[in-house]
Design a protein around this motif. Sequence first.
Motif, short mmCIF file in Angstrom:
data_model
loop_
_atom_site.label_atom_id
_atom_site.label_comp_id
_atom_site.label_asym_id
_atom_site.label_seq_id
_atom_site.Cartn_x
_atom_site.Cartn_y
_atom_site.Cartn_z
N HIS A 1 5.52 -8.94 4.90
CA HIS A 1 6.75 -8.56 4.21
C HIS A 1 6.55 -7.25 3.45
O HIS A 1 5.44 -6.83 3.20
CB HIS A 1 7.19 -9.67 3.25
CG HIS A 1 6.26 -9.89 2.11
ND1 HIS A 1 5.09 -10.60 2.24
CD2 HIS A 1 6.32 -9.47 0.83
CE1 HIS A 1 4.46 -10.62 1.07
NE2 HIS A 1 5.19 -9.94 0.20
N THR A 2 7.65 -6.65 3.09
CA THR A 2 7.64 -5.38 2.37
C THR A 2 8.15 -5.60 0.96
O THR A 2 9.16 -6.26 0.75
CB THR A 2 8.54 -4.36 3.09
OG1 THR A 2 8.14 -4.27 4.45
CG2 THR A 2 8.44 -2.99 2.46
N ASN A 3 7.45 -5.06 -0.01
CA ASN A 3 7.90 -5.11 -1.40
C ASN A 3 8.72 -3.85 -1.67
O ASN A 3 8.21 -2.74 -1.53
CB ASN A 3 6.71 -5.15 -2.36
CG ASN A 3 5.88 -6.39 -2.17
OD1 ASN A 3 6.41 -7.45 -1.89
ND2 ASN A 3 4.56 -6.25 -2.31
N SER B 1 0.01 -7.90 5.58
CA SER B 1 1.14 -8.61 4.97
C SER B 1 2.34 -8.59 5.91
O SER B 1 2.58 -7.62 6.63
CB SER B 1 1.51 -7.99 3.62
OG SER B 1 2.07 -6.72 3.80
N CYS C 1 6.96 -0.93 0.03
CA CYS C 1 5.50 -0.84 0.02
C CYS C 1 4.92 -2.10 0.65
O CYS C 1 5.30 -3.21 0.29
CB CYS C 1 5.04 -0.71 -1.43
SG CYS C 1 3.26 -0.72 -1.63
N MET C 2 4.01 -1.91 1.59
CA MET C 2 3.26 -3.04 2.13
C MET C 2 1.91 -3.03 1.43
O MET C 2 1.07 -2.17 1.68
CB MET C 2 3.12 -2.89 3.64
CG MET C 2 4.45 -2.98 4.34
SD MET C 2 4.30 -2.95 6.11
CE MET C 2 3.82 -4.62 6.41
N SER C 3 1.71 -3.99 0.55
CA SER C 3 0.51 -4.01 -0.30
C SER C 3 -0.77 -4.12 0.52
O SER C 3 -1.77 -3.49 0.19
CB SER C 3 0.59 -5.16 -1.29
OG SER C 3 1.76 -5.04 -2.07
N GLU C 4 -0.75 -4.94 1.54
CA GLU C 4 -1.93 -5.14 2.37
C GLU C 4 -1.55 -4.86 3.82
O GLU C 4 -0.42 -5.09 4.23
CB GLU C 4 -2.43 -6.57 2.22
CG GLU C 4 -2.80 -6.92 0.79
CD GLU C 4 -2.83 -8.42 0.56
OE1 GLU C 4 -2.61 -9.18 1.51
OE2 GLU C 4 -3.06 -8.81 -0.58
N CYS D 1 2.13 0.17 -6.52
CA CYS D 1 2.45 -0.91 -5.59
C CYS D 1 1.44 -2.05 -5.76
O CYS D 1 0.26 -1.81 -5.84
CB CYS D 1 2.44 -0.37 -4.17
SG CYS D 1 2.83 -1.60 -2.95
#
Length: 119
Positions: free
Chosen positions: A105-107, A103, A97-100, A119
Amino acid sequence: MAQFAVRATLALAKRTTGAAFSAPAATRSYATEASPEAYGYYSDPLEHATGREKKMLIARLAGDDRYEPKIYYSAAASTKEKPNLGPSHFSDIIVGCMSEPDSGHTNFMTIRKGTPKRC
């Protein structure tokens, strides 16, 4: 004792031939690419696969892409009552998940069947 026997044999060979006794010069061959005709062709991966791997290979050959990684985009108006669903054949799924949007990086998170996460 063995060294003396070798020396005596070389001296005898030198006397009988009249020339110096020497071993032939060693030559080294160059490496070449192995030809499939000489060593056989690569085996088919389907012959050696078993279990889930074989099932996935057969599905890929049949044109079924359910095991291929895919990108799913989340809906803009997802709610707790209408969440984004992630298809999986197993009880767990790994979701990135890319929160923004900006961003870098990927969570990644593991989601179990029946337990929603945000997320």
